[in-house]
Design an enzyme around this catalytic site. Structure first.
Site, PDB file in Angstrom:
ATOM      1  N   HIS A 137       0.819  -1.222   0.000  1.00 18.49           N
ATOM      2  CA  HIS A 137       0.000   0.000   0.000  1.00 18.49           C
ATOM      3  C   HIS A 137       0.856   1.278   0.000  1.00 18.49           C
ATOM      4  CE1 HIS A 137      -2.990   2.988   0.975  1.00 18.49           C
ATOM      5  NE2 HIS A 137      -2.485   3.172   2.196  1.00 18.49           N
ATOM      6  N   HIS A 162       3.375   6.987   5.737  1.00 13.44           N
ATOM      7  CA  HIS A 162       2.136   7.605   6.218  1.00 13.44           C
ATOM      8  C   HIS A 162       1.329   6.761   7.200  1.00 13.44           C
ATOM      9  CE1 HIS A 162       0.021   5.390   2.948  1.00 13.44           C
ATOM     10  NE2 HIS A 162      -1.041   5.535   3.724  1.00 13.44           N
ATOM     11  N   GLU A 215       0.434   5.380  12.890  1.00 16.46           N
ATOM     12  CA  GLU A 215      -0.884   4.888  13.266  1.00 16.46           C
ATOM     13  C   GLU A 215      -0.868   3.375  13.522  1.00 16.46           C
ATOM     14  OE1 GLU A 215      -3.374   6.236  14.268  1.00 16.46           O
ATOM     15  OE2 GLU A 215      -5.054   4.862  13.985  1.00 16.46           O
ATOM     16  N   ASP A 216      -0.125   2.648  12.708  1.00 19.33           N
ATOM     17  CA  ASP A 216      -0.248   1.192  12.747  1.00 19.33           C
ATOM     18  C   ASP A 216       0.924   0.450  13.374  1.00 19.33           C
ATOM     19  OD1 ASP A 216      -2.630   1.549  11.439  1.00 19.33           O
ATOM     20  OD2 ASP A 216      -1.805   1.173   9.446  1.00 19.33           O
ATOM     21  N   ASP A 267      -3.330   8.411  -0.983  1.00 21.62           N
ATOM     22  CA  ASP A 267      -3.706   7.329  -0.076  1.00 21.62           C
ATOM     23  C   ASP A 267      -5.134   6.870  -0.380  1.00 21.62           C
ATOM     24  OD1 ASP A 267      -3.732   5.658   2.218  1.00 21.62           O
ATOM     25  OD2 ASP A 267      -4.589   7.280   3.432  1.00 21.62           O
ATOM     26  N   ASP A 315     -20.116  16.845 -25.304  1.00 20.13           N
ATOM     27  CA  ASP A 315     -18.676  16.745 -25.082  1.00 20.13           C
ATOM     28  C   ASP A 315     -18.249  15.408 -24.497  1.00 20.13           C
ATOM     29  OD1 ASP A 315     -19.980  17.290 -22.787  1.00 20.13           O
ATOM     30  OD2 ASP A 315     -18.726  18.976 -22.163  1.00 20.13           O
TER      31      ASP A 315
HETATM   32 MN    MN Z   1      -2.980   4.482   4.005  1.00 19.87          MN
END
Ligand code: MN
Length: 752
Positions: free
Chosen positions: A79, A103, A107-108, A172, A292
């Site tokens: 990811h 990123h 958090e993880d 993300d 269009d």
């Molecule tokens: Mn992510």
């Protein structure tokens, strides 16, 4: 095993053959390896230190996410690699790439922001920190509207800090959407909905069309699968029939442009499924009415060449009236530039032709990201970039300042303001210099003034729209050319303006100014009250210092005041008089020589007017023109009411002719006052009446019959009042004082 939000990319190997790849831009995503990423990133990042930062970020992310797998069994690191790959396609700088790779680590995993700061510096740490905060309230299965608004607000607050945070967050989200298939339908829908509410509007406003349209199409696929497929089928059906026609058209244009020796390249583009969906289901067009759907794009080198190509196209094909748009001269607020025209091709098909330069094409696809591509060697200054963006995208300034008011605005208000002011701002109004200002529907010239600058808003008095002078409550529409007229005598921000302004940003400026103004006025009033008090005490031979000592808690209690400021304020507004305090303190001088001012109605015991050689005549002052000593007057001989004295200019005696007789003022009048009706015209503003009353009280002029109304169209406050004055000189002085007040522009004596 930990399962994460993000799921594995489902590589579509068994794609239906009836779906040509270019019509299905979101179908099938090749997975990238770190080597792919490195190759792409290092194609524009050459500096060794910068390369090391990217490589180190990858190593750290890989180590930290090790052993964690996505639902599908894919290592989690896939990811961040894909997110960084999307970022590298936009040629972002090494800090942004590193942040993309890292990123999810805070958090993880057990990594902290401080760890990142130590190894990668403040910028990377700041971006990751902001992203972590946004991620912390990831769609926690909340359904209640309040929570949703609060979540969305937090996402925006996090993103407003730095445009790099937005770009990483968009990358993300894009990768998450690309890999949404394995999630439960409920989660797919929730994420898609949030994408359309929060992420695609911001991508649109930043002009990052590539990401915007892909995210929109993917979200639609999960939210409205039937409609998505319907449109996809329609496109494919038509595509087969149109291919030949399209190729023909492209060849004809290419030949003509080539003949003229103009450098160019050509592309054709299919309108995104989501934008067709919007036209069909929100604007109720038939699929075949959308001209269009297919566009031919001609890309050349210079602006001049763009117009040359336009000339060639118009000379050869019939343009459809009203469809030509010159976004080169008038760029869209997200910086988009291009020429658009819609033509009928030889075989009766209708196409949109877009003509632009290479640079414009890049901005059209990548928006803000195209402007701030990483340039080797140039030192990056986050602050300057943020400022540059705010200059180029004026809405971004509103976005940032709106997001500053973190604690004041309620989440729902914030989201409402954001979507009203920024995301739904689709009325484009021009400054006289051709700059586009985008406003929400229903916005007024006052909103426009505040968009230009707070100072322009604060001193606005009116506007010239398309050459005509109009008031500040005029609603603007697309294409209007608007110029704001300002004046020192503007009434300034006031309650009335809160009704006129439609944008949250203008309203918030106005509210702030009103608050500031009233705080300032209060200080002024306190000072006035204090001075009045000092003077009254001095008249009792009490010094200022003694007065201050005497006005103690007992006095405050007596007059129900919280503090001395409130007491002086009450004095200035005449709710308390200094003499009440003096009496309460029992300090009034025995033989007070304070003059009482006598107020008389029209006639005193003594006749104010004399008629030469006549005595004991019934004389009265006319009620229509209210003459006062000093005025030029004339007597009117009435039937049964004696002589009525008018001002010489009074229209009521203009035709009286023989019935008038000369009269003059009695010079020995003593103190006496006479009523005069006057009207005061002023730009409406806060505290206007207070200021007018302040003049009367400063001049010791008694008043009566005070009435005030506001003419809404012109925001003019008309104050009618009867003043009691002794003579015309006093009245003139009063007029001068009133005219000196802020926003007062006329004072008149009234003749009934
Ligand atoms: Mn992510």
């Amino acid at each position: 095993m930990i399962t994460m939000e993000e799921t594995k990319v489902e590589t579509k190997t068994n794609e239906a053959p009836s779906e040509p790849k270019k019509i299905l831009p979101n179908g099938g995503y090749p997975m990238h390896t770190y080597e792919d990423l490195r190759e792409l990133a290092f194609s524009y990042i050459k500096n060794e230190k910068s390369r090391k930062m990217v490589a180190d970020a990858y190593e750290l992310a890989k180590t930290k996410h090790a052993g964690v797998f996505r639902k599908s069994g894919e290592p989690y690191i896939q990811h961040p690699i894909e997110v960084a790959y999307i970022l590298a396609q936009l040629q972002v700088g090494p800090e942004t790439l590193a942040a993309g790779l890292l990123h999810d680590t805070v958090e993880d995993t057990d990594l902290t922001i401080e760890d990142i700061r130590k190894q990668f510096g403040n910028d990377v740490a700041m971006i990751v920190d902001s992203l972590t905060k946004i991620q912390r309230m990831k769609l926690s299965h909340r359904t209640e509207q309040d929570f949703e608004a609060e979540d969305h607000r937090k996402i925006f607050l996090g993103m407003a800090k730095d445009v790099r945070v937005i770009i990483v967050k968009l990358a993300d989200r894009l990768h998450n959407l690309r890999t949404l298939d394995a999630l439960k339908p409920e989660r797919q829908k929730a994420l898609s909905k949030e994408t359309l509410e929060v992420f695609t509007p911001i991508a649109h406003r930043l002009g990052i069309y590539k990401m915007q349209s892909e995210m929109e199409d993917l979200s639609l696929k999960y939210l409205e699968p039937d409609k998505y497929n319907e449109i996809l089928n329609l496109l494919n059906e038509r595509e087969k029939n149109r291919q030949e026609s399209l190729n023909n058209l492209k060849k004809r244009i290419a030949d003509l442009v080539f003949e003229q020796g103009i450098p160019f390249r050509m592309e054709s583009r299919v309108k995104s499924i989501y934008s067709i969906y919007r036209k069909m289901y929100l604007k109720h067009y038939n699929f075949d009415e959308i001209y269009d759907v297919l566009a031919v794009r001609v890309i050349t080198n210079t602006i001049l060449q763009c117009y040359e190509i336009l000339g060639i196209v118009h000379a050869t094909f019939k343009p459809i009236p009203g469809r030509f748009k010159d976004y080169i001269a008038m760029p869209k607020p997200n910086m988009y530039q291009s020429l658009h025209t819609t033509i009928v091709s030889g075989d009766g098909n209708i196409y949109e032709v877009q003509i632009r330069t290479e640079e414009m094409d890049q901005v059209a696809e990548e928006g803000v990201a195209a402007h701030w591509k990483y340039k080797e060697g140039s030192s990056y200054n986050a602050r300057e970039e943020q400022k540059d963006i705010e200059d180029k995208l004026h809405w971004f300034r509103d976005f940032v300042s709106m997001s500053d008011q973190e604690n004041t605005a309620d989440a729902k208000d914030y989201m409402a303001a954001l979507s009203n002011d920024i995301f739904n701002a689709n009325v484009y109004v021009f400054t006289p210099k051709g700059k586009v200002i985008d406003l929400p529907n229903g916005a007024t010239t006052l909103d426009f003034a505040y968009k230009i600058h707070t100072k322009v808003g604060d001193s606005a008095v009116g506007a010239v729209v398309n050459g005509t002078m109009v008031p500040l409550n005029t609603i603007l529409k697309t294409g209007d050319v608007c110029e704001i007229k300002t004046s020192k005598n503007s009434p300034g921000p006031n309650q009335g303006w809160l009704e006129i302004a439609k944008t949250a940003s203008a309203k918030s400026h106005i509210k702030k100014a009103i608050q500031k103004n009233s705080a300032f006025l209060r200080q002024e009033n306190i000072q006035k009250g204090y001075t009045a008090c000092v003077e009254s005490f001095k008249a009792q031979d009490i010094s200022e210092a003694d007065m201050v000592k005497m006005i103690d808690q007992k006095v405050l209690d007596e007059f129900h005041m919280a503090d001395t400021d409130s007491l002086y304020e009450a004095i200035s507004s005449r709710n308390v008089t200094p003499y009440q305090i003096i009496d309460f303190l029992h300090v009034r001088k025995k033989s007070s020589d304070v003059k009482e001012i006598r107020h008389h109605s029209s006639m005193d015991a003594k006749n104010p007017v004399v008629v030469d050689g006549v005595d004991n005549l019934a004389i009265s002052l006319a009620k229509c023109c209210c003459p006062i000593p000093g005025d030029d007057i004339v007597g009117y001989v009435s039937k049964g009411k004696g002589i009525i004295v008018h001002r010489i200019t009074c229209p009521n005696i203009a035709n009286a002719g023989k019935r008038t007789i000369p009269v003059h003022w009695n010079e020995d009048l003593g103190i006496s006052t006479y009523p005069v009706a006057i009207q005061i015209y002023a730009g409406d503003r806060n505290n206007l009446l207070t200021d007018i009353m302040g003049v009367f009280s400063a001049k010791n002029i008694a008043v009566d019959n005070l009435k005030c109304h506001v003419i809404q169209e012109s925001m003019t406050a008309v104050t009618g009042v009867t003043v009691y004055v002794s003579d015309s000189q006093t009245l003139e002085d009063l007029f001068t004082a009133l005219l000196a007040l802020k926003s007062v522009f006329d004072v008149k004596r009234i003749v009934h």
